[in-house]
Design a protein around this motif. Sequence first.
Motif, mmCIF file in Angstrom:
data_model
loop_
_atom_site.group_PDB
_atom_site.id
_atom_site.type_symbol
_atom_site.label_atom_id
_atom_site.label_comp_id
_atom_site.label_asym_id
_atom_site.label_seq_id
_atom_site.Cartn_x
_atom_site.Cartn_y
_atom_site.Cartn_z
ATOM 1 N N ILE A 17 35.959 -22.382 22.231
ATOM 2 C CA ILE A 17 36.185 -20.929 22.330
ATOM 3 C C ILE A 17 35.923 -20.254 20.990
ATOM 4 O O ILE A 17 35.229 -19.239 20.911
ATOM 5 N N ASN A 18 36.490 -20.815 19.935
ATOM 6 C CA ASN A 18 36.362 -20.206 18.616
ATOM 7 C C ASN A 18 34.938 -20.279 18.085
ATOM 8 O O ASN A 18 34.434 -19.332 17.471
ATOM 9 N N ALA A 19 34.267 -21.419 18.332
ATOM 10 C CA ALA A 19 32.899 -21.595 17.831
ATOM 11 C C ALA A 19 31.944 -20.575 18.441
ATOM 12 O O ALA A 19 30.992 -20.135 17.783
ATOM 13 N N CYS A 20 32.192 -20.187 19.711
ATOM 14 C CA CYS A 20 31.260 -19.294 20.408
ATOM 15 C C CYS A 20 31.891 -17.954 20.765
ATOM 16 O O CYS A 20 31.370 -17.237 21.625
ATOM 17 N N TRP A 21 32.991 -17.611 20.102
ATOM 18 C CA TRP A 21 33.702 -16.380 20.433
ATOM 19 C C TRP A 21 32.807 -15.149 20.305
ATOM 20 O O TRP A 21 32.921 -14.197 21.077
ATOM 21 N N THR A 22 31.928 -15.133 19.327
ATOM 22 C CA THR A 22 31.093 -13.954 19.094
ATOM 23 C C THR A 22 30.011 -13.771 20.161
ATOM 24 O O THR A 22 29.504 -12.664 20.334
ATOM 25 N N SER A 23 29.636 -14.854 20.844
ATOM 26 C CA SER A 23 28.484 -14.798 21.757
ATOM 27 C C SER A 23 28.514 -13.611 22.725
ATOM 28 O O SER A 23 27.550 -12.843 22.790
ATOM 29 N N PRO A 24 29.606 -13.404 23.494
ATOM 30 C CA PRO A 24 29.601 -12.275 24.435
ATOM 31 C C PRO A 24 29.894 -10.920 23.788
ATOM 32 O O PRO A 24 29.753 -9.879 24.439
ATOM 33 N N PHE A 25 30.310 -10.915 22.509
ATOM 34 C CA PHE A 25 30.759 -9.680 21.881
ATOM 35 C C PHE A 25 29.836 -9.143 20.781
ATOM 36 O O PHE A 25 30.102 -8.077 20.232
ATOM 37 N N SER B 248 32.900 -18.222 9.659
ATOM 38 C CA SER B 248 34.273 -18.461 9.191
ATOM 39 C C SER B 248 34.952 -19.700 9.788
ATOM 40 O O SER B 248 35.640 -20.423 9.056
ATOM 41 N N PRO B 249 34.790 -20.011 11.091
ATOM 42 C CA PRO B 249 35.420 -21.244 11.588
ATOM 43 C C PRO B 249 34.876 -22.500 10.914
ATOM 44 O O PRO B 249 35.625 -23.461 10.692
ATOM 45 N N GLY B 250 33.575 -22.500 10.589
ATOM 46 C CA GLY B 250 32.997 -23.646 9.893
ATOM 47 C C GLY B 250 33.588 -23.844 8.515
ATOM 48 O O GLY B 250 33.851 -24.975 8.087
ATOM 49 N N ILE B 251 33.830 -22.719 7.820
ATOM 50 C CA ILE B 251 34.472 -22.798 6.500
ATOM 51 C C ILE B 251 35.888 -23.358 6.641
ATOM 52 O O ILE B 251 36.327 -24.203 5.856
ATOM 53 N N GLY B 252 36.584 -22.896 7.677
ATOM 54 C CA GLY B 252 37.923 -23.418 7.941
ATOM 55 C C GLY B 252 37.905 -24.893 8.263
ATOM 56 O O GLY B 252 38.778 -25.656 7.828
ATOM 57 N N GLY B 253 36.895 -25.320 9.033
ATOM 58 C CA GLY B 253 36.779 -26.730 9.397
ATOM 59 C C GLY B 253 36.597 -27.625 8.194
ATOM 60 O O GLY B 253 37.119 -28.743 8.144
ATOM 61 N N ILE B 254 35.847 -27.134 7.203
ATOM 62 C CA ILE B 254 35.649 -27.899 5.960
ATOM 63 C C ILE B 254 36.983 -28.117 5.251
ATOM 64 O O ILE B 254 37.219 -29.172 4.647
ATOM 65 N N ILE B 255 37.873 -27.125 5.347
ATOM 66 C CA ILE B 255 39.207 -27.257 4.739
ATOM 67 C C ILE B 255 40.090 -28.174 5.577
ATOM 68 O O ILE B 255 40.852 -29.001 5.057
ATOM 69 N N LEU C 211 41.584 -14.795 10.543
ATOM 70 C CA LEU C 211 42.169 -15.406 11.740
ATOM 71 C C LEU C 211 41.265 -16.503 12.308
ATOM 72 O O LEU C 211 41.729 -17.586 12.684
ATOM 73 N N ARG C 212 39.955 -16.228 12.358
ATOM 74 C CA ARG C 212 39.026 -17.236 12.861
ATOM 75 C C ARG C 212 38.918 -18.412 11.884
ATOM 76 O O ARG C 212 38.688 -19.551 12.293
ATOM 77 N N LEU C 213 39.086 -18.145 10.592
ATOM 78 C CA LEU C 213 39.089 -19.219 9.609
ATOM 79 C C LEU C 213 40.309 -20.127 9.802
ATOM 80 O O LEU C 213 40.198 -21.360 9.708
ATOM 81 N N ILE D 53 41.927 -20.648 12.621
ATOM 82 C CA ILE D 53 41.653 -21.470 13.807
ATOM 83 C C ILE D 53 40.654 -22.568 13.453
ATOM 84 O O ILE D 53 40.766 -23.705 13.925
ATOM 85 N N GLY D 54 39.691 -22.236 12.587
ATOM 86 C CA GLY D 54 38.708 -23.220 12.155
ATOM 87 C C GLY D 54 39.338 -24.373 11.399
ATOM 88 O O GLY D 54 38.914 -25.526 11.539
ATOM 89 N N VAL D 55 40.360 -24.082 10.579
ATOM 90 C CA VAL D 55 41.077 -25.149 9.867
ATOM 91 C C VAL D 55 41.701 -26.123 10.871
ATOM 92 O O VAL D 55 41.586 -27.347 10.735
ATOM 93 N N ALA D 56 42.354 -25.551 11.900
ATOM 94 C CA ALA D 56 42.967 -26.393 12.937
ATOM 95 C C ALA D 56 41.904 -27.165 13.715
ATOM 96 O O ALA D 56 42.088 -28.339 14.051
ATOM 97 N N ASP D 57 40.780 -26.502 13.999
ATOM 98 C CA ASP D 57 39.693 -27.166 14.730
ATOM 99 C C ASP D 57 39.152 -28.347 13.942
ATOM 100 O O ASP D 57 38.936 -29.434 14.488
#
Length: 460
Positions: A30-38, A62-69, A113-115, A117-121
């Motif tokens: 959901i977070n990775a593709c959240w922007t797609s429809p919007f 931003s989620p990718g940056i969070g994922g790195i953390i 906020l998306r970052l 979620i990215g950390v958790a992802d």
Amino acid sequence: MATENEIVRGRIFQYLASVTGALTMMSFGINACWTSPFVTYLKSNSSIIPMTSNEVAWCIISPGIGGIIGAPIAAYFADKIGRKYTILMMAPPVFFSQLSIGYVRNVWVLFILRLIIGVADGACFTVVPMYIGEISAPKIRGFLSSLISFFFVLGVLLINTLGCFLSIFSCSIICASVPAIHFLGFIFMPESPYYYIKVNDIKAAKQALITLRNTVNVEEDLKVICDAVKLEEEMVKNTKFTDIFTVPSNRKAVSIYIILSLALAGCAKAPVLSYTKMIFEETGSSISSILSTIVFCTVELVVMIFTTYFIIDRFGKRYLTIISTAGCSITLFVMSAYFFAKDFDYDVKHYLNWLPLTSLSLYSILFSIGLSFTQICYLSELFPTNVKANALCSAEIFILFINSITVKIFQVTNDEFNSLSVSFLCFSVLCMIMLGFIVKYVPETKGMTLEEIQLFLKHK
């Protein structure tokens, strides 16, 4: 000796633990593709969060940056508080962040906020495969591990479907229910017996195995796990992080992984998932962009399920990767040619309106039969046990970093040339270049044991 009925009942509990654990991957999708429809709405004058094209790109990254953390954080906590509680503690931040997205009116707050979620992802993507691999019986481990990809793609389909019909606020409420359901279900699941043995709690490890196998006859399994953990600890004791790069066989494994990662980046999967609906809108096709987006995501989910059951273990990974990379390159080139003709006012929209959906559906199929899983499969095979944990963490950071770059390249080329034809052409060429490296340097490992793979990497 466990009866057949006990084995079946035990497997049911392993399914429950794996499903409730892997459910967190839905939030990742959901977070990775959240922007797609919007995307189109966010860039419009009527947007409640007005954004420029550059700000949209950073929101996607931003989620990718969070994922790195999140990846190294999870690697630390997995051995400190356990796999189960590391996964569980990621659910509340995702829940509250998803809810907050519905009330956001500032682009940088959305970015943060998306970052989060990215950390958790990133943390869950590191620990969930570890947890499932450790609690499942060998005969069903492959299937249960595939649930990670299944729930990720299900999350992609969910947000693209909801986002086409509902507001950002409504989507945030529904999407927040995913981590809530995951938390409420997974909290009742047992901890990994491997973790208990690592912390010398043999009694708890035995109880976890009794629950997972649904039988009290777990002495043999317990001994196997104890021996495996003891051997791993002995191997890791004298291992340094730099061994990934200083040991020649590990260095060769790193080179192979980098080639596969660049091929994965070259196929433009990250930007295509992030801009799916916008791409279909830009085609000018008479086929609805909403219908096209839903069909595209559904095809990916169906093919992913088919691939898991019928392809992964039946064909060589090298050949599947070659076919997948070549196919992605061709379909991306077809999309580039379509947009080129459309930009020069050729009347392609009227007699080739079926081409974008067909090309991207074929692209999704070809990606799913090879590049979608071979990178992970090779990663699990190429590195020896003593460096595997460091390799997995480093690999996740690397692929998240590369995916972020591809999203930014897609946005910059599109803005600079005001045409998607250049973006698709760039990735098509990169895909074809990496195909040459795959043919020359990536080996076939089908039918080889992990020991034989290490001998191959050592030129023995």
